[in-house]
Design an enzyme around this catalytic site. Structure first.
Site, PDB file in Angstrom:
ATOM      1  N   CYS A  15      30.362 107.807 155.898  1.00  0.00           N
ATOM      2  CA  CYS A  15      30.701 107.735 157.308  1.00  0.00           C
ATOM      3  C   CYS A  15      31.759 106.654 157.495  1.00  0.00           C
ATOM      4  O   CYS A  15      31.494 105.478 157.288  1.00  0.00           O
ATOM      5  CB  CYS A  15      29.443 107.390 158.103  1.00  0.00           C
ATOM      6  SG  CYS A  15      29.620 107.784 159.824  1.00  0.00           S
ATOM      7  N   ASN A  43      27.745 110.106 140.325  1.00  0.00           N
ATOM      8  CA  ASN A  43      26.535 109.799 141.090  1.00  0.00           C
ATOM      9  C   ASN A  43      26.242 110.827 142.179  1.00  0.00           C
ATOM     10  O   ASN A  43      25.097 111.002 142.566  1.00  0.00           O
ATOM     11  CB  ASN A  43      26.617 108.388 141.694  1.00  0.00           C
ATOM     12  CG  ASN A  43      27.934 108.115 142.350  1.00  0.00           C
ATOM     13  OD1 ASN A  43      28.987 108.245 141.738  1.00  0.00           O
ATOM     14  ND2 ASN A  43      27.906 107.756 143.611  1.00  0.00           N
ATOM     15  N   GLN A  90      24.567 105.974 135.984  1.00  0.00           N
ATOM     16  CA  GLN A  90      23.657 107.101 136.263  1.00  0.00           C
ATOM     17  C   GLN A  90      23.055 107.700 134.996  1.00  0.00           C
ATOM     18  O   GLN A  90      22.173 108.547 135.077  1.00  0.00           O
ATOM     19  CB  GLN A  90      24.398 108.192 137.059  1.00  0.00           C
ATOM     20  CG  GLN A  90      24.728 107.798 138.493  1.00  0.00           C
ATOM     21  CD  GLN A  90      23.488 107.635 139.365  1.00  0.00           C
ATOM     22  OE1 GLN A  90      22.420 108.178 139.088  1.00  0.00           O
ATOM     23  NE2 GLN A  90      23.616 106.873 140.442  1.00  0.00           N
ATOM     24  N   GLY A 109      25.224  96.721 138.655  1.00  0.00           N
ATOM     25  CA  GLY A 109      26.151  97.672 138.033  1.00  0.00           C
ATOM     26  C   GLY A 109      27.551  97.455 138.594  1.00  0.00           C
ATOM     27  O   GLY A 109      28.554  97.544 137.882  1.00  0.00           O
TER      28      GLY A 109
HETATM   29  N1  PLP Z   1      28.250 103.157 139.393  1.00  0.00           N
HETATM   30  C1  PLP Z   1      27.574 104.275 139.722  1.00  0.00           C
HETATM   31  C2  PLP Z   1      27.967 105.579 139.109  1.00  0.00           C
HETATM   32  C3  PLP Z   1      26.523 104.215 140.647  1.00  0.00           C
HETATM   33  O1  PLP Z   1      25.860 105.327 140.983  1.00  0.00           O
HETATM   34  C4  PLP Z   1      26.191 102.953 141.220  1.00  0.00           C
HETATM   35  C5  PLP Z   1      25.117 102.849 142.244  1.00  0.00           C
HETATM   36  O2  PLP Z   1      24.946 103.721 143.068  1.00  0.00           O
HETATM   37  C6  PLP Z   1      26.907 101.814 140.827  1.00  0.00           C
HETATM   38  C7  PLP Z   1      27.930 101.962 139.909  1.00  0.00           C
HETATM   39  C8  PLP Z   1      26.583 100.460 141.374  1.00  0.00           C
HETATM   40  O3  PLP Z   1      25.390  99.956 140.840  1.00  0.00           O
HETATM   41  P1  PLP Z   1      24.621  98.724 141.558  1.00  0.00           P
HETATM   42  O4  PLP Z   1      23.865  99.314 142.687  1.00  0.00           O
HETATM   43  O5  PLP Z   1      23.724  98.162 140.519  1.00  0.00           O
HETATM   44  O6  PLP Z   1      25.665  97.772 141.995  1.00  0.00           O
END
Ligand code: PLP
Length: 377
Positions: free
Chosen positions: A322, A149, A177, A66
Site C-alpha cells: 500500500c 517471498n 525464505q 535478514g
Molecule cells: N529477504 C526475504 C526474501 C524476506 O522474505 C525477508 C522477510 O520477509 C527478508 C529478507 C528480511 O528478513 P528480516 O525480517 O529478518 O529482516
C-alpha cells in the site's frame, strides 16, 4: 488459522528453551570465566549452524536480522570490489526483497552504481540463460534471492553463482525464505555470501545470519569493535544465536517430512480454490517452495480480501504494497507482467508445520464468500 509462515514462523518451544537457558550469558569476548562460558555457547551455536548449512564456523556471522545480513553483504561486497578496481556495476533482479532492492538503489544514487536488471519470466523466475549471459561481464556484486517471498518461486542461484565466479564477480544469495525449508550447502552453492533470518524458521525475531566466505570479505558497513570478523561489529547476542541454532537444527531434522505434508496441503488448497472460485490467477509456478501459494482474484483489491479474511479468522497476507493509501499491485507481480487490474487483489497463503487439513477445509469453505463479497464492493 495462521497462513502467514513466510512473514514469520512461531518461535519453536525448543528455541524458547535454548534462549531462556542462554539469556544470562555475558560478553562472549571477555577472557575471564563468565566470558568463556558465554563464548562456549556462542561457539556451539556457530558450529551447529555451520554443520547444517555446509560452511566453516568462521564463515557464520551473526546479525540482527535478514535485512541487516542483506545490507552488509550487498553494500560491503560492492564497496570492497570497487576499491579493488571492479566496475561500478550491480547485477540483480526486480523481484528482490526491499532489503536488497533498496540497498542496490541507494548504491546507484549515492555510490555511482550502474544497475543491470535481470528479466523475470511470466512464471516469476529469473531466466537462467539470460542471467548467465549477463554475468559474463564482471560486476562489483551480483545478488539474487533463492526463493521469492511473495510467490515462492525458486531461482537458478547455483547456475548464477557459477557464472559470477567465472567472471570474478562476488555473488550474494538472499536465502531468507529457503533456510530451514530446503537443504542448503553453502560450499557447494559457490556463492560469496548468503543471508538467512532466524524468525523464518522458528528462531527469535531480530536474529539473522550472514554466511561470508573468507574472501572476498565485504567491506565493513558498521564500524566498531571488530566482532564477527569486523563484518558485524557489536557484542553478539549469545541467547539469540543459541536459539537460532536450536531452531535450525529442529527445522532441518523435520524438513523432509514437514515439506512433503505442506506441499500436499498447499496443492489441496489450490485445487479447492480453482474448483470453487471463477477467474483465478495462480502466481506460484514450479519450481517453488512447497508451502507457498500466491493467487489473484481479478475484480477485488488486496485490502478488502485481507479484512474479510481476517474477520473470518484467516490470517493471510496480500502481495500488494500500500503506497500512500493507494492499493497498488506488488513489484513482483509487476515484474512478471501481470496486468494491474488482474493482480491488485492478491492473497499469499504460506503454510507451515502446524497447518492442518481441517484449516485448509475451513479456508475453502470461507474463501468463495470472501471473494464474492470483495468483488461486490
Ligand atoms: N529477504 C526475504 C526474501 C524476506 O522474505 C525477508 C522477510 O520477509 C527478508 C529478507 C528480511 O528478513 P528480516 O525480517 O529478518 O529482516
Amino acid at each position: 488459522m495462521y497462513f502467514d509462515y513466510a512473514a514469520t514462523h512461531p518461535m519453536r518451544p525448543v528455541a524458547i528453551e535454548a534462549w531462556t537457558q542462554a539469556a544470562a550469558a555475558l560478553n562472549p569476548n571477555s577472557v575471564y570465566a563468565s566470558g568463556r562460558r558465554a563464548r562456549s555457547i556462542l561457539d556451539d551455536a556457530r558450529e551447529t549452524i555451520s554443520r547444517l548449512l555446509g560452511c566453516e564456523p568462521i564463515e557464520v556471522i551473526f546479525t540482527a536480522s535478514g535485512t541487516e545480513a542483506n545490507n552488509l553483504a550487498v553494500q560491503g561486497l560492492y564497496q570492497a570490489a570497487v576499491r579493488s578496481g571492479f566496475p561500478r556495476r550491480i547485477v540483480t533482479t526486480p523481484i528482490e526483497h526491499s532489503a536488497v532492492l533498496e540497498t542496490a538503489r541507494a548504491l546507484e544514487k549515492h555510490a555511482g552504481a550502474e544497475l543491470s536488471w535481470l528479466p523475470i519470466t511470466a512464471s516469476g523466475h529469473v531466466d537462467a540463460s539470460l542471467a548467465v549471459a549477463e554475468l559474463e561481464r564482471p560486476a562489483a556484486v551480483a545478488a539474487c534471492m533463492w526463493a521469492n517471498n511473495e510467490t515462492g518461486a525458486l531461482q537458478p542461484v547455483a547456475e548464477m553463482a557459477a557464472a559470477a565466479s567465472e567472471a570474478g564477480t562476488p555473488f550474494h544469495v538472499d536465502a531468507v525464505q529457503v533456510v530451514g525449508k530446503l537443504p542448503v550447502d553453502f560450499a557447494a552453492l559457490g556463492a560469496t555470501t548468503l543471508a538467512a533470518s532466524a524468525h523464518k524458521f522458528g528462531g527469535p525475531r531480530g536474529a539473522g545470519i550472514l554466511l561470508a566466505r573468507r574472501t572476498p570479505t565485504p567491506a565493513p558497513v558498521l564500524l566498531g569493535g571488530g566482532q564477527e570478523r569486523g563484518i558485524r561489529p557489536g557484542t553478539v547476542d549469545v541467547a539469540g544465536a543459541a536459539a537460532t541454532a536450536t531452531a535450525l537444527q529442529e527445522a532441518c531434522s523435520e524438513m523432509q517430512e514437514v515439506e512433503a505434508r505442506v506441499a500436499g496441503l498447499r496443492d489441496e488448497l489450490l485445487r479447492g480454490i480453482l474448483a470453487t472460485i471463477e477467474d483465478v490467477r495462480v502466481n506460484t509456478s514450479d519450481p517453488a517452495l512447497p508451502g507457498h501459494l500466491n493467487v489473484s482474484f481479478p475484480g477485488t483489491d488486496g485490502d478488502s480480501l485481507l479484512m474479510l479474511a481476517d474477520a473470518a479468522g484467516i490470517e493471510v497476507s496480500t502481495g500488494s504494497a500500500c503506497h500512500a493509501g493507494v492499493n497498488r499491485m506488488s513489484h513482483v507481480l509487476e515484474a512478471m507482467g501481470v496486468p494491474a487490474d488482474k493482480g491488485r487483489g492478491t492473497l499469499r497463503f504460506t503454510l507451515g508445520g502446524a497447518t492442518t487439513a481441517e484449516e485448509i477445509a475451513a479456508v475453502l469453505h470461507e474463501l468463495p464468500r470472501i471473494v464474492a463479497t470483495a468483488r461486490s464492493v
